[in-house]
Design a protein around this motif. Structure first.
Motif, short mmCIF file in Angstrom:
data_model
loop_
_atom_site.label_atom_id
_atom_site.label_comp_id
_atom_site.label_asym_id
_atom_site.label_seq_id
_atom_site.Cartn_x
_atom_site.Cartn_y
_atom_site.Cartn_z
N SER A 154 6.73 4.05 5.80
CA SER A 154 5.42 3.43 5.61
C SER A 154 5.51 1.92 5.77
O SER A 154 4.63 1.29 6.39
N GLN A 155 6.58 1.32 5.25
CA GLN A 155 6.75 -0.12 5.38
C GLN A 155 6.94 -0.52 6.84
O GLN A 155 6.42 -1.55 7.28
N THR A 156 7.65 0.33 7.59
CA THR A 156 7.84 0.05 9.02
C THR A 156 6.50 0.12 9.77
O THR A 156 6.20 -0.75 10.61
N ILE A 157 5.70 1.12 9.45
CA ILE A 157 4.38 1.25 10.09
C ILE A 157 3.49 0.07 9.72
O ILE A 157 2.76 -0.47 10.57
N GLU A 158 3.55 -0.34 8.46
CA GLU A 158 2.73 -1.48 8.03
C GLU A 158 3.12 -2.75 8.78
O GLU A 158 2.25 -3.53 9.21
N LEU A 159 4.41 -2.98 8.96
CA LEU A 159 4.85 -4.15 9.72
C LEU A 159 4.39 -4.07 11.18
O LEU A 159 3.98 -5.08 11.78
N LEU A 217 -0.78 2.04 19.17
CA LEU A 217 0.41 2.34 18.38
C LEU A 217 0.69 3.85 18.38
O LEU A 217 -0.20 4.65 18.14
N LYS A 218 1.91 4.20 18.67
CA LYS A 218 2.28 5.62 18.69
C LYS A 218 2.63 6.07 17.27
O LYS A 218 3.78 6.32 16.92
N VAL A 219 1.60 6.15 16.45
CA VAL A 219 1.75 6.52 15.04
C VAL A 219 0.73 7.61 14.75
O VAL A 219 -0.42 7.53 15.21
N PRO A 220 1.09 8.65 14.01
CA PRO A 220 0.11 9.68 13.64
C PRO A 220 -1.12 9.08 12.96
O PRO A 220 -0.99 8.13 12.17
N ARG A 263 -3.70 5.79 6.36
CA ARG A 263 -3.18 5.57 5.01
C ARG A 263 -2.57 4.17 4.88
O ARG A 263 -2.79 3.47 3.89
N CYS A 264 -1.83 3.74 5.90
CA CYS A 264 -1.21 2.42 5.85
C CYS A 264 -2.24 1.30 5.94
O CYS A 264 -2.11 0.26 5.29
N GLN A 275 -5.90 -2.85 0.55
CA GLN A 275 -5.90 -2.87 -0.91
C GLN A 275 -4.92 -3.88 -1.48
O GLN A 275 -5.18 -4.49 -2.53
N THR A 276 -3.80 -4.07 -0.80
CA THR A 276 -2.78 -5.00 -1.31
C THR A 276 -2.99 -6.43 -0.83
O THR A 276 -2.18 -7.31 -1.13
#
Length: 355
Positions: free
Chosen positions: A292-297, A314-317, A323-324, A330-331
């Motif tokens: 998750s941290q990698t996807i967020e970056l 981005l090749k991300v589900p 979610r990220c 939120q953060t």
């Protein structure tokens, strides 16, 4: 003491002794040697008995220990040839030696208690009936006395050679420079493991010996990196396994050997699942968090460098991406400006730290 309590005492002492020996094998990456030793001691044991015909002779333990050391020597000899893998060498030697032992038992000891079932399953339930009587004084079950002596020898060896063992196991090159002779030390404790194996052979059988030499140390290894703590935790896990397995056997009205071995496996599975740092759940959660941290970056870097901010590139589900994004908003790393997303100063600081 009642027969049940003596049985539990024998099982507990045997479990702790095997767990301590197995811990030394584990940290030296030789756990499967316990499997080999539990089988390879058989030829020496039965050959000595064929000639001596005395169950109580100490020569039996000595012959079995020699047989175990022969297995270690033959395995290392085949390993040094580099013609087969280490595991294959161990499997070839111990399987061959065990089959020779079974043939001798079947041919020469058919009418004695060295039968195949005893070799595999042990004779723990009947061990309290074999008493050690010296000078007319009943000292208790012979197996309990023998295993207590072996436990004392194992503990004494670990205490007296603790520093040398640590250096020899974790840094054999440094041990050689200090002239500690790690090869000789290794043969010494492998000989002690062989003696422990044969001392527990008649009581525990090959199945329980292997289970107790592998499962408790493996469980302890998931909880600590320090050798001293690993030895203590392995002893505790072995004790709990013997007690739990014994009372399980009492309820099921079966021989304690199988339930104790099964309980040690259950203990390992519980620790494997719930260990704080190395457990399956903790490791899985850590990997999910890292992913998750990698996807967020990736999202922050993409938004920072892509003017159109089309995250479909981005090749991300999609579920992970959504979610990220919610977590970043939120953060306080992303700010929604209408239909657009904008990086906050907190996000810029995070990108600078990461790259």
């Amino acid at each position: 003491m009642s027969i049940e309590l003596w049985t539990l005492a024998i099982a507990t002492v045997t479990s702790i002794t095997c767990a301590l020996c197995g811990s030394l094998l584990l940290v030296n990456r030789k756990s499967m040697v316990s499997e080999g030793l539990s089988h390879a001691v058989l030829p020496g044991l039965v050959l000595a008995f064929v000639f001596i015909r005395d169950y109580n002779s100490p020569i039996l333990i000595f012959a079995a220990a020699v047989s175990g050391m022969v297995m270690v020597w033959l395995t290392q000899l085949i390993e040094r040839s580099r013609l087969v893998d280490d595991d294959a060498a161990l499997g070839i030697v111990f399987a061959g030696m065990f089959s020779v032992g079974i043939l001798i038992v079947s041919a020469k000891l058919r009418n004695t208690h060295f039968h195949a079932d005893c070799i595999i399953d042990g004779n723990l339930a009947l061990a309290p009936l074999d008493r050690l009587i010296v000078g007319g004084m009943d000292l208790g079950p012979r197996s309990c006395v023998v295993m207590c002596v072996m436990l004392a020898l194992v503990v004494a060896f670990i205490v007296l050679a603790y520093k040398e063992l640590k250096i020899s196991i974790f840094d054999p090159i440094l041990a050689e420079r200090f002239r500690l002779r790690p090869a000789l030390l290794q043969f010494a404790w492998l000989g002690l493991v062989s003696m422990t194996t044969v001392a527990a052979f008649d009581v525990a059988g090959s199945i329980l010996i292997v289970a107790l030499m592998i499962a408790p140390p493996a469980a302890a290894y998931l909880l600590t990196d320090r050798l001293g703590r690993l030895l203590v935790i392995a002893g505790i896990v072995a004790t709990v396994s013997s007690i739990g397995g014994f009372y399980l056997a009492m309820n099921m009205d079966v021989s304690p050997t199988g339930p104790i071995a099964s309980f040690s496996g259950v203990m390992f599975l519980i620790i494997f699942a719930f260990a704080p740092r190395r457990g399956f759940i903790a490791t899985r959660l850590r990997r999910i968090r890292q992913r998750s941290q990698t996807i967020e970056l990736l999202i922050l870097e993409f938004i920072a460098h892509d003017a159109q901010r089309d995250l479909s590139g981005l090749k991300v589900p999609q579920s992970s991406l959504t979610r990220c994004l919610k977590r970043l908003i939120q953060t306080g790393f992303l700010r929604e400006t209408g239909s657009d997303l904008e990086l906050t100063q907190k996000a810029h600081d995070r990108l600078q730290q990461a790259f």
